[in-house]
Design an enzyme around this catalytic site. Structure first.
Site, short mmCIF file in Angstrom:
data_model
loop_
_atom_site.label_atom_id
_atom_site.label_comp_id
_atom_site.label_asym_id
_atom_site.label_seq_id
_atom_site.Cartn_x
_atom_site.Cartn_y
_atom_site.Cartn_z
N SER A 155 -27.80 -5.57 -1.10
CA SER A 155 -28.44 -4.29 -0.74
C SER A 155 -28.00 -3.14 -1.62
CB SER A 155 -28.15 -3.95 0.73
OG SER A 155 -28.72 -4.94 1.58
N THR A 156 -26.73 -3.14 -2.05
CA THR A 156 -26.21 -2.01 -2.83
C THR A 156 -25.42 -2.54 -4.01
OG1 THR A 156 -24.17 -1.86 -1.53
CG2 THR A 156 -26.07 -0.56 -0.77
#
Length: 711
Positions: free
Chosen positions: A21-22
């Site tokens: 996600s990041t």
């Protein structure tokens, strides 16, 4: 599970989808990334060859909450839709999508294209009812999990923001973050610069005027950059309009801690759902607003006044907004209001002729109707200007002292800001010098680096000192006794300040807005065509004047004041040229708004039946052919060589003859030539046969041989 993978699946490619996600998860959750890449071995175990397995990892560091920017997911969907994929492998459903719409779309495509979905533990057939139910539940739980995580994170942020302890984004220049709130920057030069900007905006009509002042004075704006490890540095750059507007709109400088000033929301843009930031919210709609949370550079009321000033300067907002004072000759833009419908009237310029503008009201034109009405603007402006100068009479002492105090205060603020920057630059140079001298001379690798740094700091100090001296030449740091006397003199004579050539149209409009709230214009038909002008002052009082509509001949006829002055000067036996000079010196203009000259005075006298009583000018003494010092005049050269003045001009252009222009008696700027023997010989050899012809001369030329002296 192997039974759900058929030969048809193995004939197509297997796609392994890898996502985090990041960017922080990519670097920190290394094991999760390894497990996702290990799905390649699971695909081999299910029967796919190594060259039939493709890894899609373009979406590392991208959230699965949306498909925006996820090129890898888009490529995966295309492979499924075009029948290239036999299976899609992911560590879990949340790796593919955390949005139920994206997940359901992918499942529908897989069901139609006969594509198997594979995770770390199971193989799913989207066409099987039990598998589809399980996939639906996993997709729903994945989306709900993201929602629950967001609720916890947002709730914690908001709770911390209510206490004023949440840091949001970069710290505003002029402050530092201490972990529990904002405190003013310890650098005195940075604080002075912020104070100077707010003080200047208080006296300037617009943000652009502040930027223009900053360029003229050499003022620069600081920016504190974070370098990492807790260290920072200050950069000084020219002030720009966008930077200034951000500074003026930031409520932090008013001592307020705010959160949720521009919340995000979803909107339809071009048929697509986009997430945008809200703007223009009133302070009461902000999620958190803590006034007095820290020391500010201005109070809250001044901040709100600045916002209204910025809003009024945005003419594109339409009705109810004045717009910033501009340099056009029209005096009432932003103040003129239609007396018929109440809309704001706009100026329309027509060419460059003086008085060539009108005020018009658009009326219902945006709904297909015609214009409401329009009126010539020059006469309206003259009436409002006369009313303003007649009504607004400032107290001489108060105005002069206020101007003097404001000028000295701003000059002193600028001087203090420059001195603080110089002190900081000197400190940096001394520190670089100490570091250079502290290193051992034998360590040349370090010494060379420190020496270059020392030289750079010295160059920065020299450049800053040069800018300070240059700025000091452009601005007045303090008022002299003569300056104070001039200010007091002008304070009691507002018309002189208003009509001064140094006062720009924008400054006149700004002065007008200090006293006038609005000017309503209404057409009148009886007893004659005219315009009713109603001036509403800032105090609430209303003054009304009537301005008649003049024909073109009436608008351009010579003003009665100028006609009376011409009559008086002509009766005093003044020449027309002298009358033109006197009229221009007294500030009078022709009917077209131009300055006076000889022809204009003659026309005005004949038009109004004023006879000239001045004696004739004495006749000028003709130019001699040759002066006492041996220089020849133009007529002298013509007669010596028997040529015309045109031939002499050609010789001058070709460099055959050289001369200079000088005054002689009543003659102004006439040619004089030095004809030595060599020059005369070259001319005799070069002149053509046509130049031997003696030009025909009129009786007037024969009686005045010096008439051709000036070229």
């Amino acid at each position: 599970m192997r039974g759900k993978v058929s030969t048809e699946h193995l004939q197509r490619r297997a796609f392994v989808y890898v996502r985090q996600s990041t960017a922080a998860q990519v670097h920190e959750n290394v094991e999760s990334t390894r497990r996702q890449y290990a799905l390649v071995e699971r695909a081999k175990a299910l029967g796919w060859a190594a060259d039939a397995i493709e890894v899609i990892d373009e979406d590392l560091g991208k959230s699965g909450a949306s498909t925006d920017g996820r090129d890898g997911f888009a490529r995966l969907v295309d492979a499924v839709a075009y029948g290239e994929a036999g299976a899609v492998l992911a560590l879990e459903v949340s790796r593919l999508a955390r949005c139920s719409q994206d997940w359901q779309r992918l499942m529908s495509l897989c069901a139609v294209a006969q594509v198997a979905l594979v995770d770390e533990s199971s193989v799913y057939d989207p066409n099987d009812r039990d598998d589809k139910l399980l996939l639906d539940l996993k997709g729903t739980m994945s989306e709900a999990e993201l929602h629950w995580l967001r609720l916890r994170l947002v709730g914690a942020r908001r709770n911390k923001a209510r206490r004023g302890e949440l840091r949001t984004g970069a710290v505003a220049t002029g402050y530092v973050w201490t972990g529990s709130g904002y405190v003013k920057d310890p650098d005195e030069a940075v604080r002075r610069a912020i104070e100077v900007v707010f003080a200047r905006f208080a006296v300037e009509p617009s943000a652009w005027a502040v930027v223009r002042w900053a360029r003229e004075t050499g003022f620069q704006m600081p920016t504190r950059r974070e370098l990492g490890g807790g260290s920072t540095e200050v950069e000084w750059r020219p002030l720009g309009t966008s930077r200034l507007c951000d500074l003026l709109r930031n409520p932090v400088y008013a001592g307020a801690y705010v959160y949720g000033r521009r919340p995000a929301r979803k909107e339809l843009r071009g048929g697509e759902i986009r997430q945008v930031r809200a703007s223009g919210l009133e302070p009461g709609q902000w999620f958190v607003k803590l006034e007095g949370a820290h020391e500010g550079y201005l109070d809250w009321e001044t901040y709100l006044g600045n916002q209204e000033k910025l809003r009024q300067n945005l003419a594109r907002l339409g009705a109810g907004v004045r717009g910033a004072p501009r340099e056009g000759p029209a005096l009432l833009p932003g103040l003129a209001v239609c007396g018929r419908c109440g809309r704001r009237m706009r100026p329309q310029y027509m060419g460059r002729s003086p008085g060539g503008w009108r005020y018009y009201c658009v009326g219902e034109r945006d709904r297909g109707q015609t214009l409401c009405w329009s009126v010539p603007g020059a006469a309206i402006d003259e009436a409002v200007e006369a009313l303003f100068l007649r009504t607004v009479v400032p107290e001489e002492v108060e105005l002069s002292l206020a101007v003097e105090r404001e000028t000295e205060s701003q000059s002193e603020e600028l001087a203090r800001q420059w001195r603080a920057r110089l002190e900081q630059a000197e400190y940096e140079a001394r520190r670089a010098e100490r570091r250079y001298k502290a290193v051992e001379p034998e360590n040349r690798v370090v010494a060379r680096t420190l020496e270059r740094e020392w030289e750079a700091r010295l160059q920065d100090l020299e450049e800053l000192d040069r800018q300070y001296r240059q700025a000091g030449r452009k601005r007045v740091v303090s008022l002299t006794d003569d300056d104070r006397a001039r200010v007091r003199e002008l304070a009691g004579d507002l018309p002189a300040v208003w009509r001064s050539s140094t006062t720009t149209p924008a400054e006149r409009k700004a002065m007008l807005r200090l006293a006038i709230e609005a000017v309503a214009l209404s057409p009148m038909e009886v007893p004659r065509r005219a315009t009713r002008v109603q001036v509403q002052w800032q105090s609430g009082a209303v003054t009304e004047v009537v301005v008649p509509w003049l024909s073109r001949r009436e608008r351009t006829q010579t003003p009665t004041e100028a006609v009376a002055r011409i009559r008086d000067l002509a009766g005093a036996r003044e020449h027309d040229s002298r009358i033109a000079d006197r009229l221009n010196a007294e500030g009078l203009r022709t009917g077209q708004g131009k300055t006076w000259n000889l022809a204009a005075v003659k026309w005005a006298r004949r038009r109004n039946g004023i006879k000239r009583t001045a004696p004739d000018d004495p006749r000028r003494v003709p130019l001699p052919d040759q002066r006492e010092d041996g220089l020849y005049s133009m007529p002298g050269v013509c007669r010596r060589f028997g040529v015309t003045a045109a031939a002499i001009e050609k010789w001058l252009a070709n460099g055959l003859l050289h001369g200079r222009r000088e005054d002689y008696g009543h003659h102004r700027n006439v040619w004089w030539f030095d004809l030595d023997d060599a020059t005369a010989a070259r001319i005799e050899a070069r002149k053509g046969p046509r130049s031997w012809r003696e030009p025909s001369r009129s009786a007037e030329d024969r009686s005045n041989p010096g008439a051709g002296g000036a070229v």
